[in-house]
Design a protein around this motif. Structure first.
Motif, mmCIF file in Angstrom:
data_model
loop_
_atom_site.group_PDB
_atom_site.id
_atom_site.type_symbol
_atom_site.label_atom_id
_atom_site.label_comp_id
_atom_site.label_asym_id
_atom_site.label_seq_id
_atom_site.Cartn_x
_atom_site.Cartn_y
_atom_site.Cartn_z
ATOM 1 N N CYS A 14 0.837 -1.207 0.000
ATOM 2 C CA CYS A 14 0.000 0.000 0.000
ATOM 3 C C CYS A 14 0.866 1.249 0.000
ATOM 4 C CB CYS A 14 -0.906 0.017 1.224
ATOM 5 S SG CYS A 14 -2.232 -1.189 1.173
ATOM 6 N N THR A 15 1.922 1.239 0.805
ATOM 7 C CA THR A 15 2.828 2.384 0.869
ATOM 8 C C THR A 15 3.495 2.629 -0.475
ATOM 9 O OG1 THR A 15 3.233 1.985 3.216
ATOM 10 C CG2 THR A 15 4.859 3.324 2.044
ATOM 11 N N ASP A 18 0.910 4.094 -2.880
ATOM 12 C CA ASP A 18 0.614 5.482 -2.526
ATOM 13 C C ASP A 18 1.742 6.404 -2.991
ATOM 14 O OD1 ASP A 18 -1.093 7.454 -1.149
ATOM 15 O OD2 ASP A 18 0.551 7.574 0.298
ATOM 16 N N GLU A 19 2.978 5.987 -2.799
ATOM 17 C CA GLU A 19 4.125 6.771 -3.254
ATOM 18 C C GLU A 19 4.148 6.894 -4.776
ATOM 19 O OE1 GLU A 19 6.833 8.465 -1.565
ATOM 20 O OE2 GLU A 19 5.169 8.390 -0.156
ATOM 21 N N GLY A 22 1.688 9.432 -5.752
ATOM 22 C CA GLY A 22 2.216 10.733 -5.370
ATOM 23 C C GLY A 22 3.279 11.227 -6.326
ATOM 24 N N THR A 35 -3.260 12.424 0.307
ATOM 25 C CA THR A 35 -4.154 11.361 -0.140
ATOM 26 C C THR A 35 -5.466 11.507 0.623
ATOM 27 O OG1 THR A 35 -2.263 9.904 -0.513
ATOM 28 C CG2 THR A 35 -4.439 8.865 -0.396
ATOM 29 N N ALA A 38 -8.167 6.192 -0.612
ATOM 30 C CA ALA A 38 -7.411 5.187 -1.368
ATOM 31 C C ALA A 38 -8.095 3.831 -1.278
ATOM 32 C CB ALA A 38 -5.982 5.085 -0.841
ATOM 33 N N ALA A 84 -4.069 -0.065 -7.169
ATOM 34 C CA ALA A 84 -4.698 0.913 -6.289
ATOM 35 C C ALA A 84 -5.306 2.043 -7.089
ATOM 36 C CB ALA A 84 -3.660 1.485 -5.322
ATOM 37 N N ALA A 86 -6.732 6.140 -6.056
ATOM 38 C CA ALA A 86 -6.794 7.118 -4.979
ATOM 39 C C ALA A 86 -7.283 8.456 -5.501
ATOM 40 C CB ALA A 86 -5.425 7.292 -4.327
ATOM 41 N N MET A 88 -6.532 12.289 -4.709
ATOM 42 C CA MET A 88 -5.564 13.154 -4.052
ATOM 43 C C MET A 88 -6.133 14.568 -3.987
ATOM 44 S SD MET A 88 -3.170 11.036 -3.529
ATOM 45 C CE MET A 88 -1.821 10.027 -4.087
#
Length: 97
Positions: A14-15, A18-19, A22, A35, A38, A84, A86, A88
């Protein structure tokens, strides 16, 4: 980073996703974001030491909201392991340390 023996923990995946989402924003000049929402989907387990490809993209933008997506695929056969989506929030601020 291991969950079950030999398997990368889902929180680490997940990290990474997310990165990736980003960084897709940063490469498009959005330097201040958070975020807002997500959603992750784990399709297949990801083994420790597997060669992977991580991709993040911007799908849509409306005012200060940006919809993004990311995928982790296995290098070689390109099978999707984790994905994923998300939303933002572009804060419009420049953060300084």
């Amino acid at each position: 980073y291991q969950g079950w023996p030999g398997i990368i923990h889902g929180g680490i995946l997940c990290t990474v996703l997310d990165e990736a989402m980003g960084y897709a924003l940063v490469f498009e000049g959005v330097l201040s974001y958070v975020t807002a929402k997500a959603e992750m989907r784990f399709r297949k387990q990801v083994g420790i030491g597997e060669p992977l490809v991580v991709t993040g993209t911007i799908d849509k933008r409306a005012r200060n909201l940006i919809w993004t997506s990311a995928h982790i695929t296995r290098k070689g056969d390109n099978s999707t392991l984790t994905e994923a989506k998300a939303v933002m929030f572009d804060t419009g601020k420049i953060f300084t340390p």
